[in-house]
Design a protein around this motif. Structure first.
Motif, PDB file in Angstrom:
ATOM      1  N   GLU A   1       0.841  -0.985  -0.049  1.00 26.93           N
ATOM      2  CA  GLU A   1       0.028  -0.185   0.100  1.00 26.93           C
ATOM      3  C   GLU A   1       0.867   1.299   0.013  1.00 26.93           C
ATOM      4  OE1 GLU A   1      -3.557   2.311  -0.130  1.00 26.93           O
ATOM      5  OE2 GLU A   1      -3.025  -0.143  -0.156  1.00 26.93           O
ATOM      6  N   GLY A   2       1.654   1.229   0.823  1.00 30.02           N
ATOM      7  CA  GLY A   2       2.807   2.409   0.877  1.00 30.02           C
ATOM      8  C   GLY A   2       3.626   2.623  -0.381  1.00 30.02           C
ATOM      9  N   VAL A   3       3.996   1.430  -0.955  1.00 29.27           N
ATOM     10  CA  VAL A   3       4.906   1.547  -2.002  1.00 29.27           C
ATOM     11  C   VAL A   3       3.943   2.066  -3.323  1.00 29.27           C
ATOM     12  CG1 VAL A   3       5.745   0.129  -4.148  1.00 29.27           C
ATOM     13  CG2 VAL A   3       6.427  -0.312  -1.574  1.00 29.27           C
ATOM     14  N   VAL A   4       2.740   1.564  -3.555  1.00 32.05           N
ATOM     15  CA  VAL A   4       1.656   1.963  -4.650  1.00 32.05           C
ATOM     16  C   VAL A   4       1.161   3.756  -4.335  1.00 32.05           C
ATOM     17  CG1 VAL A   4      -0.494   1.699  -5.815  1.00 32.05           C
ATOM     18  CG2 VAL A   4       1.129  -0.323  -5.288  1.00 32.05           C
ATOM     19  N   ARG A   5       0.852   3.943  -3.114  1.00 34.59           N
ATOM     20  CA  ARG A   5       0.526   5.315  -3.121  1.00 34.59           C
ATOM     21  C   ARG A   5       1.690   6.350  -3.352  1.00 34.59           C
ATOM     22  NH1 ARG A   5      -3.826   6.493   1.629  1.00 34.59           N
ATOM     23  NH2 ARG A   5      -4.930   4.378   1.535  1.00 34.59           N
TER      24      ARG A   5
ATOM     25  N   ASP B   1       9.359   5.714  12.479  1.00 32.02           N
ATOM     26  CA  ASP B   1       8.724   7.028  12.683  1.00 32.02           C
ATOM     27  C   ASP B   1       7.972   7.190  11.181  1.00 32.02           C
ATOM     28  OD1 ASP B   1       7.523   9.787  12.429  1.00 32.02           O
ATOM     29  OD2 ASP B   1       9.214  10.525  13.649  1.00 32.02           O
ATOM     30  N   THR B   2       6.603   6.946  11.176  1.00 31.20           N
ATOM     31  CA  THR B   2       6.064   7.081   9.782  1.00 31.20           C
ATOM     32  C   THR B   2       5.145   8.378   9.831  1.00 31.20           C
ATOM     33  OG1 THR B   2       4.080   5.948  11.053  1.00 31.20           O
ATOM     34  CG2 THR B   2       5.728   4.654   9.938  1.00 31.20           C
TER      35      THR B   2
ATOM     36  N   GLY C   1      -1.316   9.910   3.340  1.00 33.79           N
ATOM     37  CA  GLY C   1      -2.378   9.627   4.292  1.00 33.79           C
ATOM     38  C   GLY C   1      -2.680   8.182   4.661  1.00 33.79           C
ATOM     39  N   PHE C   2      -1.473   7.453   4.826  1.00 32.05           N
ATOM     40  CA  PHE C   2      -1.586   6.156   5.199  1.00 32.05           C
ATOM     41  C   PHE C   2      -0.281   5.671   5.981  1.00 32.05           C
ATOM     42  CE2 PHE C   2       0.369   1.766   4.239  1.00 32.05           C
ATOM     43  CZ  PHE C   2      -0.681   1.362   4.725  1.00 32.05           C
TER      44      PHE C   2
END
Length: 327
Positions: free
Chosen positions: A229-233, A294-295, A303-304
């Motif tokens: 999800e992080g990669v694609v966003r 730390d995200t 937003g994720f």
């Protein structure tokens, strides 16, 4: 979101196969490649391709990225608009005995990717870095702005080098690039050299599991779907150039909930319904005491932030493992 043509390198690998599948599901044209090396069983890589890529109409070309001519030919055939570069020689301990593999796969190959992206004017390069760049820091949680100039393994040094190389290309040539610092990724179709995978195998066979530093190390276990999800966003949110600022950024992708290794083992015992037999060993060279992401930057940008509970992720891994192992 308009359709893109995305080259995914390392697409027979753990993260790469999941990313390629997700991008295909979103309607993008995906070009997949891998060198299918034998760091661990190539059969597992071919199984990933068969299970995750083939049903989506994807093939995975065999390409050696440390060969510049092969990289140029690949880009000329495919003309990608975006690149997700996940191919690398992984593993901290393996780098102690096989340093040249890391130089070729992580430095030489990455230089070819950068140069070809520059020449082909790729819209955005997303590449894999690692939480290993934080070294033995105890200043947690790890912020992307923290110093990362004291790596404790050659693997970590090559990943930090990737960030510096990409920044330089972004600064000089103005093309966007994002480095993703992954934190202890786990889940279905994972890597056999990772603790959760090897522990599962050994525990189910009634064998002892090696546990270093008294099990007191802490790891920020991050489930594969959260990584994807992080990669694609981020792929479709390229960094912008500003005054005295290159269009380059680095992001942590971690669960922000480090778990003590002994507690991780207790959770795995519950999931497998098997008691672990533990062989306590000294801390290994190249290991770090803790990882903790730390995200905030990731959350602010797209937003994720990852949040899959460890027990949930391990249950999904168990279900996959039992099915795959018993096929």
């Amino acid at each position: 979101m308009t359709s893109a043509t995305v080259l995914v390198t390392g697409a027979a690998g753990f993260i790469g196969s999941h990313v390629a599948a997700r991008l295909a599901d979103l309607g993008h044209a995906v070009i997949a490649c891998d060198n299918f090396n034998d760091y661990y069983s190539p059969a597992l890589k071919h199984d990933r391709v068969a299970a995750l890529l083939a049903p989506r109409g994807l093939t995975c070309e065999t390409v050696e990225l440390s060969d510049g001519e092969q990289v140029r030919a690949l880009f000329e055939r495919c003309r990608p608009t975006h690149v997700v570069h996940l191919a690398a020689q992984a593993g901290v301990r393996y780098s102690l005995s096989n340093p040249q593999a890391y130089v070729q796969s992580n430095l030489v190959a990455f230089s070819h990717i950068l140069e070809t992206c520059r020449r082909e004017q790729v819209s955005h390069l997303v590449y894999a870095s690692s939480s290993s760049v934080y070294g033995a820091s105890t200043d947690t949680p790890f912020s992307e702005d923290a110093r990362t100039d004291a790596p404790v393994s050659l693997y970590a040094a090559t990943k930090k080098s990737n960030e510096l190389m990409a920044y330089c290309y972004s600064h000089l040539y103005g093309f966007p690039a994002s480095g993703l610092r992954f934190f202890t990724v786990y889940g279905p179709w994972g890597r056999p050299d990772m603790a959760y995978f090897s522990f599962t195998e050994k525990m189910l066979r009634g064998e002892k599991i090696p546990v270093f530093a008294g099990g007191e190390l802490h790891r920020d276990f991050t489930y594969i779907d959260d990584i994807v999800e992080g990669v694609v966003r981020l792929l479709f949110a390229p960094p912008s150039a500003g005054e005295n600022r290159a269009p380059h950024e680095v992001f942590n992708i971690g669960n922000h909930q480090p778990v003590r290794v002994l507690d991780f083992i207790r959770t795995l015992e519950k999931v497998l319904e098997v008691q672990a037999q533990i062989d306590f060993l000294p801390m290994q060279a190249g290991d770090v005491p803790a990882t903790f992401a730390d995200t905030g930057r990731l959350q602010a940008s797209v937003g994720f932030a990852p949040d899959t509970p460890l027990a949930t992720g391990l249950e999904r891994f168990r279900d996959w493992y039992l099915g795959w192992h018993g096929r």
